[in-house]
Design a protein around this motif. Sequence first.
Motif, mmCIF file in Angstrom:
data_model
loop_
_atom_site.group_PDB
_atom_site.id
_atom_site.type_symbol
_atom_site.label_atom_id
_atom_site.label_comp_id
_atom_site.label_asym_id
_atom_site.label_seq_id
_atom_site.Cartn_x
_atom_site.Cartn_y
_atom_site.Cartn_z
ATOM 1 N N GLY A 278 16.693 -17.769 -19.276
ATOM 2 C CA GLY A 278 15.324 -17.726 -19.776
ATOM 3 C C GLY A 278 14.620 -19.060 -19.635
ATOM 4 N N LEU A 279 15.293 -20.136 -20.013
ATOM 5 C CA LEU A 279 14.698 -21.462 -19.898
ATOM 6 C C LEU A 279 14.463 -21.854 -18.446
ATOM 7 C CD1 LEU A 279 16.790 -23.388 -22.592
ATOM 8 C CD2 LEU A 279 14.425 -22.590 -22.806
ATOM 9 N N SER A 280 15.297 -21.339 -17.559
ATOM 10 C CA SER A 280 15.194 -21.691 -16.139
ATOM 11 C C SER A 280 14.109 -20.912 -15.409
ATOM 12 C CB SER A 280 16.541 -21.450 -15.449
ATOM 13 O OG SER A 280 17.580 -22.177 -16.073
ATOM 14 N N ALA A 281 13.542 -19.907 -16.060
ATOM 15 C CA ALA A 281 12.528 -19.076 -15.400
ATOM 16 C C ALA A 281 11.177 -19.787 -15.451
ATOM 17 C CB ALA A 281 12.452 -17.704 -16.081
ATOM 18 N N VAL A 282 11.049 -20.850 -14.684
ATOM 19 C CA VAL A 282 9.834 -21.674 -14.704
ATOM 20 C C VAL A 282 8.672 -20.904 -14.069
ATOM 21 C CG1 VAL A 282 11.124 -23.831 -14.670
ATOM 22 C CG2 VAL A 282 10.489 -22.735 -12.520
ATOM 23 N N PRO A 283 7.448 -21.184 -14.496
ATOM 24 C CA PRO A 283 6.296 -20.479 -13.923
ATOM 25 C C PRO A 283 6.082 -20.828 -12.464
ATOM 26 C CG PRO A 283 5.586 -22.243 -15.389
ATOM 27 C CD PRO A 283 7.061 -22.129 -15.553
ATOM 28 N N ALA A 284 5.676 -19.843 -11.685
ATOM 29 C CA ALA A 284 5.425 -20.079 -10.263
ATOM 30 C C ALA A 284 4.206 -20.974 -10.068
ATOM 31 C CB ALA A 284 5.224 -18.746 -9.541
ATOM 32 N N ASP A 285 3.205 -20.826 -10.932
ATOM 33 C CA ASP A 285 2.046 -21.706 -10.905
ATOM 34 C C ASP A 285 1.513 -21.869 -12.325
ATOM 35 O OD1 ASP A 285 1.202 -19.141 -11.246
ATOM 36 O OD2 ASP A 285 -0.374 -19.189 -9.730
ATOM 37 N N GLY A 286 0.772 -22.908 -12.539
ATOM 38 C CA GLY A 286 0.263 -23.172 -13.878
ATOM 39 C C GLY A 286 1.291 -23.870 -14.756
ATOM 40 N N TRP A 287 0.911 -24.091 -16.016
ATOM 41 C CA TRP A 287 1.777 -24.839 -16.929
ATOM 42 C C TRP A 287 2.260 -24.004 -18.109
ATOM 43 C CZ3 TRP A 287 -0.171 -25.079 -21.878
ATOM 44 C CH2 TRP A 287 -1.539 -24.780 -22.019
ATOM 45 N N LEU A 288 1.690 -22.833 -18.307
ATOM 46 C CA LEU A 288 2.113 -22.007 -19.425
ATOM 47 C C LEU A 288 3.528 -21.489 -19.212
ATOM 48 C CD1 LEU A 288 -1.058 -19.864 -20.265
ATOM 49 C CD2 LEU A 288 -0.017 -21.650 -21.671
ATOM 50 N N PRO A 289 4.387 -21.525 -20.235
ATOM 51 C CA PRO A 289 5.755 -20.994 -20.089
ATOM 52 C C PRO A 289 5.739 -19.511 -19.743
ATOM 53 C CG PRO A 289 5.551 -22.322 -22.084
ATOM 54 C CD PRO A 289 4.164 -22.123 -21.566
ATOM 55 N N THR A 290 6.759 -19.084 -19.055
ATOM 56 C CA THR A 290 6.895 -17.674 -18.735
ATOM 57 C C THR A 290 7.404 -16.910 -19.953
ATOM 58 O OG1 THR A 290 9.165 -17.985 -17.974
ATOM 59 C CG2 THR A 290 7.410 -18.211 -16.324
ATOM 60 N N ALA A 291 7.357 -15.576 -19.864
ATOM 61 C CA ALA A 291 7.842 -14.743 -20.967
ATOM 62 C C ALA A 291 9.315 -15.020 -21.288
ATOM 63 C CB ALA A 291 7.612 -13.265 -20.634
ATOM 64 N N PRO A 292 10.212 -15.124 -20.279
ATOM 65 C CA PRO A 292 11.601 -15.454 -20.604
ATOM 66 C C PRO A 292 11.747 -16.817 -21.293
ATOM 67 C CG PRO A 292 11.467 -14.547 -18.399
ATOM 68 C CD PRO A 292 10.066 -14.791 -18.850
ATOM 69 N N GLN A 293 10.926 -17.773 -20.906
ATOM 70 C CA GLN A 293 10.995 -19.080 -21.554
ATOM 71 C C GLN A 293 10.579 -19.001 -23.017
ATOM 72 O OE1 GLN A 293 8.617 -21.403 -18.704
ATOM 73 N NE2 GLN A 293 10.445 -22.618 -18.231
ATOM 74 N N TRP A 294 9.503 -18.260 -23.304
ATOM 75 C CA TRP A 294 9.085 -18.072 -24.696
ATOM 76 C C TRP A 294 10.199 -17.412 -25.507
ATOM 77 C CZ3 TRP A 294 5.654 -20.943 -26.621
ATOM 78 C CH2 TRP A 294 4.439 -21.238 -25.983
ATOM 79 N N SER A 295 10.835 -16.411 -24.928
ATOM 80 C CA SER A 295 11.897 -15.694 -25.639
ATOM 81 C C SER A 295 13.087 -16.606 -25.915
ATOM 82 C CB SER A 295 12.341 -14.475 -24.824
ATOM 83 O OG SER A 295 11.272 -13.560 -24.662
ATOM 84 N N ALA A 296 13.478 -17.398 -24.915
ATOM 85 C CA ALA A 296 14.597 -18.321 -25.097
ATOM 86 C C ALA A 296 14.269 -19.386 -26.136
ATOM 87 C CB ALA A 296 14.955 -18.973 -23.759
ATOM 88 N N LEU A 297 13.047 -19.911 -26.109
ATOM 89 C CA LEU A 297 12.627 -20.903 -27.098
ATOM 90 C C LEU A 297 12.619 -20.312 -28.501
ATOM 91 C CD1 LEU A 297 9.721 -22.695 -25.181
ATOM 92 C CD2 LEU A 297 11.901 -23.707 -25.872
ATOM 93 N N ALA A 298 12.168 -19.061 -28.619
ATOM 94 C CA ALA A 298 12.159 -18.399 -29.924
ATOM 95 C C ALA A 298 13.572 -18.286 -30.477
ATOM 96 C CB ALA A 298 11.518 -17.014 -29.809
ATOM 97 N N ALA A 299 14.531 -17.922 -29.621
ATOM 98 C CA ALA A 299 15.920 -17.807 -30.070
ATOM 99 C C ALA A 299 16.455 -19.163 -30.536
ATOM 100 C CB ALA A 299 16.789 -17.256 -28.944
ATOM 101 N N LEU A 300 16.171 -20.221 -29.776
ATOM 102 C CA LEU A 300 16.659 -21.554 -30.143
ATOM 103 C C LEU A 300 16.009 -22.046 -31.440
ATOM 104 C CD1 LEU A 300 16.721 -23.260 -26.625
ATOM 105 C CD2 LEU A 300 18.674 -22.479 -27.984
#
Length: 387
Positions: A278-300
Amino acid sequence: MALEAVARPNAGRRFIAVAVVAVPLLFVVSGLAIRYAAFTSVSSEAGFAAYAQALCRWDCAWYVDISELAYERFPIPGQSNVGRWGFFPLYPMLVAAIRSVFPFPTILVASITSIACSYAACLVAWPLLEKNMRAYVLYCAFLLSGPFSYHFTTFLTEPLFVLLTSCVFLALKRSSYLAAGLSSALLSATRLVGVLVVFATVIQMFRDYRAKGGSTLSFPRWLLGRPDLLVAIFISPAGLFAYILFLYLTVGDGFAFLHVQRAFGRVPGNPLAFIWDGLSAVPADGWLPTAPQWSALAALIGLALSAVLAVRRQYGAALFCACCIILPLITNLASMVRYVVGLAPLTMLLAMLLSASKLTFLAALALFLGACYFMTVAWIGGYLALV
């Protein structure tokens, strides 16, 4: 002078009582206003019915079907091969019972019931927040007017789950173990992870026993000699067992709620790997985190707050919250944001931490109210991280 000395404390208590009741009511109104404004900004329709339907996203549709059609006996050909069994029955049953008295559309009844449950959860939280008014205001704002308030005001299990979780921990705070057991039984019929709260009950029993001078080694023997405490423990998973029996009698598989998870893409795996992916799923463009990144951050963040609860010696709440995060995390990151914000001990802890100073209190309150609009727009628009 003596009469004045008595009257002033009484007047103060009445003021506090009125404030405790009025604060969440204020946020009920402000939350409705903010979310409705967000709804009108993205929809050409108007009216509360259209608003309630717009907020009914993702799992909400499953609960509407359960409330109206109950559970199917087998996968429905041509409609769905997953079945409704993965969604626990207590809240849909409650909405169906209320709808039988007030014959309005299901989503309207459910939305009003969810708001009522969230309001009640705020009232129950008052003593759990140590009667800290600033923390109480933040907690009420978070549930009813906050960035994730749509989770607590539409047809999802979060409103009832938060209410019953709060009831369990309030009963444990007062050493009312039978009340905790009954609330736990209802909680286990609301969501699968609700059954895990029984560990918090046992931990509190142990702490109360130790506070009275009992030794660790003698605790099991003492517990076996207390039928009232054993009843409180054994009735805690009653809601889950009742659902297992129902599924066995109707579907032929008592654990259909587990077996159907594969159809939703939930397959057991390594939680650490899911977080890393999830943390590794970086956005292809832009700076907003991707959905997997938000989910991984929420878990942490949820696990970190659970650790803070443990440091504060709230061991039962810490274990319950950590298990409620780790158990779904074993399958994947789906719905992780919703699962974390739906854990009452964590949001209460967050409210306590943010209310430590007047500056952080005001900043958090402004952030909650401001984010409500934009997060509601994202929810209506189907942003995947909020599922």
